[in-house]
Design a protein around this motif. Structure first.
Motif, mmCIF file in Angstrom:
data_model
loop_
_atom_site.group_PDB
_atom_site.id
_atom_site.type_symbol
_atom_site.label_atom_id
_atom_site.label_comp_id
_atom_site.label_asym_id
_atom_site.label_seq_id
_atom_site.Cartn_x
_atom_site.Cartn_y
_atom_site.Cartn_z
ATOM 1 N N LYS A 149 -9.381 8.772 -10.296
ATOM 2 C CA LYS A 149 -8.909 7.711 -9.453
ATOM 3 C C LYS A 149 -10.373 7.476 -9.667
ATOM 4 C CE LYS A 149 -7.095 7.643 -5.380
ATOM 5 N NZ LYS A 149 -7.143 7.065 -3.797
ATOM 6 N N ARG A 159 -9.610 5.668 -13.044
ATOM 7 C CA ARG A 159 -8.547 4.336 -13.270
ATOM 8 C C ARG A 159 -9.146 3.211 -12.990
ATOM 9 N NH1 ARG A 159 -2.932 4.997 -14.253
ATOM 10 N NH2 ARG A 159 -3.953 5.268 -15.955
ATOM 11 N N ARG A 160 -10.491 3.122 -11.857
ATOM 12 C CA ARG A 160 -11.271 2.189 -11.131
ATOM 13 C C ARG A 160 -12.508 1.517 -12.010
ATOM 14 N NH1 ARG A 160 -12.048 2.286 -5.025
ATOM 15 N NH2 ARG A 160 -14.546 1.714 -5.412
ATOM 16 N N LEU A 192 -9.729 -0.582 -14.224
ATOM 17 C CA LEU A 192 -9.394 -1.717 -13.777
ATOM 18 C C LEU A 192 -10.404 -2.408 -13.699
ATOM 19 C CD1 LEU A 192 -7.517 -0.389 -10.658
ATOM 20 C CD2 LEU A 192 -6.457 -1.817 -12.722
ATOM 21 N N ILE A 209 -1.256 -1.774 -8.534
ATOM 22 C CA ILE A 209 -2.187 -1.248 -8.860
ATOM 23 C C ILE A 209 -3.977 -1.226 -8.339
ATOM 24 C CG2 ILE A 209 -3.021 -1.573 -11.174
ATOM 25 C CD1 ILE A 209 -2.292 1.705 -10.568
ATOM 26 N N VAL A 210 -3.944 -2.706 -8.674
ATOM 27 C CA VAL A 210 -5.016 -2.922 -8.141
ATOM 28 C C VAL A 210 -5.472 -2.794 -6.521
ATOM 29 C CG1 VAL A 210 -6.893 -5.186 -7.692
ATOM 30 C CG2 VAL A 210 -5.528 -4.432 -9.725
ATOM 31 N N ASN A 211 -4.466 -3.641 -5.874
ATOM 32 C CA ASN A 211 -4.694 -2.637 -4.183
ATOM 33 C C ASN A 211 -4.722 -1.360 -3.935
ATOM 34 O OD1 ASN A 211 -4.339 -5.601 -2.612
ATOM 35 N ND2 ASN A 211 -3.639 -6.140 -3.892
ATOM 36 N N LEU A 212 -4.040 -0.675 -4.572
ATOM 37 C CA LEU A 212 -3.995 0.964 -4.613
ATOM 38 C C LEU A 212 -5.075 1.709 -4.531
ATOM 39 C CD1 LEU A 212 -1.957 3.195 -4.270
ATOM 40 C CD2 LEU A 212 -1.918 3.191 -6.331
ATOM 41 N N HIS A 213 -5.706 0.710 -5.791
ATOM 42 C CA HIS A 213 -7.567 1.482 -5.965
ATOM 43 C C HIS A 213 -7.777 1.334 -5.501
ATOM 44 C CE1 HIS A 213 -6.238 4.681 -9.152
ATOM 45 N NE2 HIS A 213 -4.984 3.711 -8.859
ATOM 46 N N PHE A 214 -8.061 -0.670 -5.083
ATOM 47 C CA PHE A 214 -8.970 -1.080 -4.386
ATOM 48 C C PHE A 214 -9.069 -2.175 -2.809
ATOM 49 C CE2 PHE A 214 -10.572 -0.902 -8.702
ATOM 50 C CZ PHE A 214 -11.866 -0.458 -8.687
ATOM 51 N N ASP A 215 -7.806 -1.948 -2.444
ATOM 52 C CA ASP A 215 -7.408 -2.897 -1.294
ATOM 53 C C ASP A 215 -7.331 -4.044 -1.590
ATOM 54 O OD1 ASP A 215 -7.014 0.082 0.476
ATOM 55 O OD2 ASP A 215 -9.411 0.276 0.584
ATOM 56 N N LEU A 238 -12.184 -5.453 -5.000
ATOM 57 C CA LEU A 238 -12.772 -5.235 -6.382
ATOM 58 C C LEU A 238 -13.440 -6.463 -7.152
ATOM 59 C CD1 LEU A 238 -11.335 -4.606 -9.204
ATOM 60 C CD2 LEU A 238 -10.006 -6.469 -9.449
#
Lengths: 212, 212, 212, 212
Positions: D15, D18-19, D22, D53-59, D64
DNA sequence: AATGAATGAGCTTTCATTCAT
DNA sequence: TATGAATGAAAGCTCATTCAT
């Protein structure tokens, strides 16, 4: 060539007209696809207008749906109030008229029924829907109670508990709608009406004339 | 009884249990959020399992939903068949037992009712749902008809049209569920049962003892 | 002086006034919401006019924004040229006047600063913005260089590299604007001016009188 | 073949990695297109990953962006703390090291500067951005103040008002960044550093050795 | 010159489904 | 069997722009 589609073809229509047009498009789509599969695009398309139109007039999908429910609720109420008004000033006749009105072409239209059940299906988890659905019953219930009370007094019926009878009638009315909506063989509006009238005959045997 | 068949049953059992677990999670979520807002993630979470689990066991969301509806339909049927079996061999008693079973804790549970209405709401536009809902009524209707016919014969009731009465009873039963689900004031299972019993008293006045 | 030319000026004037009005509305909105969240509707609303008005007068949003940047650039330049003109014919005094003008109420207004930074933030990726921002510096830089060169000559300062000093002064000026815009505690125009003046004192110790 | 792109090519990455990936993609996109024109799709694409992908990791996009600003702020702080730590235990040397660190390849990278100005441009209307930007200055300011106070004491400088000097230095530092970002002719990191060092020479003439 | 209803491209976000582990 | 990171289609919504009035 339906009367409702007889609106300004494209641009420049009064706000109220557009809103009504969109609500009717929503009803069509909900009846056709269900609440869950109805999208803003479907509604716009059914109204023959463009994508953004619904948000322009209703701000959000939620709001459109609330207004749609409100619309059929008011149409429903108008219908039965009308029926009572037109009925002769006789409690049995009024009772018959009130209950028959539920199987009018206008309100027991299969599209409208689909919409009612679509909203009932979500009512438990959506306070706004729930409230509107409750209001519909409350108003109807009051009028029904008054008429029945008068009929009981006039007919000297004993052993009838009005509140329970009112609950029973309303329950049967809703259940008959479900039957119209879902039954395999063509269970139609006339059948539903007949079932309801038989119920009334059982309960008020001295007034069977009004229920046949 | 090969060695592998020693294992098979357990594994198969495990699979069945998992499916049941997921169906119950689906019911919970549908009751809580409605059909439209229930996601695979919600179901998995309610089951305490991981994201992909539902697709693993049901292949698709559609399938899960179909199986969920099937599940409550079978539970429902099992419940009323049981009620008849346990009832004394007397038609009025059996009628009472059958109709009372609809307000059992198990099937008239508010979560289950929410699920029924959720599916009814989509039934018009989803043939699979519609079919299952129809089956539920068909089976129930047949048993109900048999019992009523016997009761009419035994009780020498005249002027009762069985098919219409059956439709009426079923309609009222469904409508009472709606009332339990949606009514503002606490309209509960006992009230519903009482309303139904009063209906039967009106229709079969000579057997009121069985309905009180 | 044809009859039409009697009207033309007025109409042209009206157009100019409307454009100015919209640019000022744009400034307000950018200051309030930032460049990214400023919409045509916001600008129109801030001007008390209708939706389509901005496109009518500026053709596109891009164009409005360019003109807005141009507007504050010209206002800025007019302000410092004015300051020099009004200053006594003494290089130290002129230097002080020029740099003090950056902390005028008119140009160091927090709304205007917000707009500058909004455009700087996008300048790297927008050639049009970049160009206008560069022009602002170029003109200012030239005047500043002239004055400093004169001051160095008159004051017989050695070891001062003009170009670097000019870069330094301009950098500090911009940085002080950022501080006014962003600082938590109330870092205001007067503070900024004082900081700049102290800088000049260090560089030109023989002319401290002009900077206090 | 940049070191940062040396990540797991597609699926299954930690995680944190990935963050970071991004965030770096976001920086690239903001530098290239500005904050306003950066879309989630751009960021995902720059990371070589898919839409969601961005919403998956940052909501959310907002989140973001906040994290991106946080990221460069921490990188910035780490950079100057490092510079102080590595500098000889001499206040002039430390001052030089601290200020030179602002023109490091890592933090004065044109992409990072673009990002800073993009956020400053929105800071006035976005409390979250504003706060993070203020924090950056506060920390830097404290360290700078300490070093300057020591230098003043050791160097027996008189007539220097530390707070104003600190404000001036920070302002100039930020302004030089703007110049690097926007200037037409290649005003680079070395130039900026030279300008800043000349400023220090003027203020601390007895320590010019440390600033050349 | 001005209005504001209508458009539709493009954005953020959600979510069923897939699949490497 | 089970996990959960990743995908990508599809949804709701926004907003610059157009244009009938």
């Amino acid at each position: 060539m339906t009367p409702t589609s007889n609106l300004q073809p494209k641009r420049r229509a009064a706000k109220v007209i557009r809103r009504r047009q969109l609500i009717e498009a929503a009803i069509k789509s909900i009846a056709k696809r269900g609440l869950g599969d109805t999208t803003m695009a479907h509604v716009a398309q059914a109204a023959g207008l463009s994508q953004g139109i619904v948000n322009l007039h209703f701000d959000s999908k939620d709001n459109l749906l609330n207004e749609t429910l409100n619309y059929i609720r008011h149409e429903y109420e108008e219908n039965w109030r009308n029926a009572i008004d037109k009925a002769p000033n006789d409690s049995a006749q009024q009772l018959a008229a009130l209950l028959r009105s539920d199987y009018n072409k206008k309100v027991a239209d299969i599209q409208k029924l689909a919409v009612w059940f679509a909203f009932w299906g979500e009512a438990k988890s959506r306070p706004t829907y729930k409230k509107i659905c409750q209001e519909r019953v409350t108003d109807y219930s009051q009028s029904l109670t008054k008429i029945i009370d008068r009929l009981i007094k006039e007919g000297e019926y004993k052993y009838i508990k009005t509140p329970q009878l009112v609950e029973g009638i309303i329950a049967m009315a809703d259940g008959l709608w479900l039957n119209i909506l879902i039954s395999a063989q063509g269970f139609g509006r006339q059948n539903a009406e007949a079932v309801m009238m038989q119920y009334l005959c059982h309960v008020f045997p001295n007034h069977q004339a009004a229920f046949n």
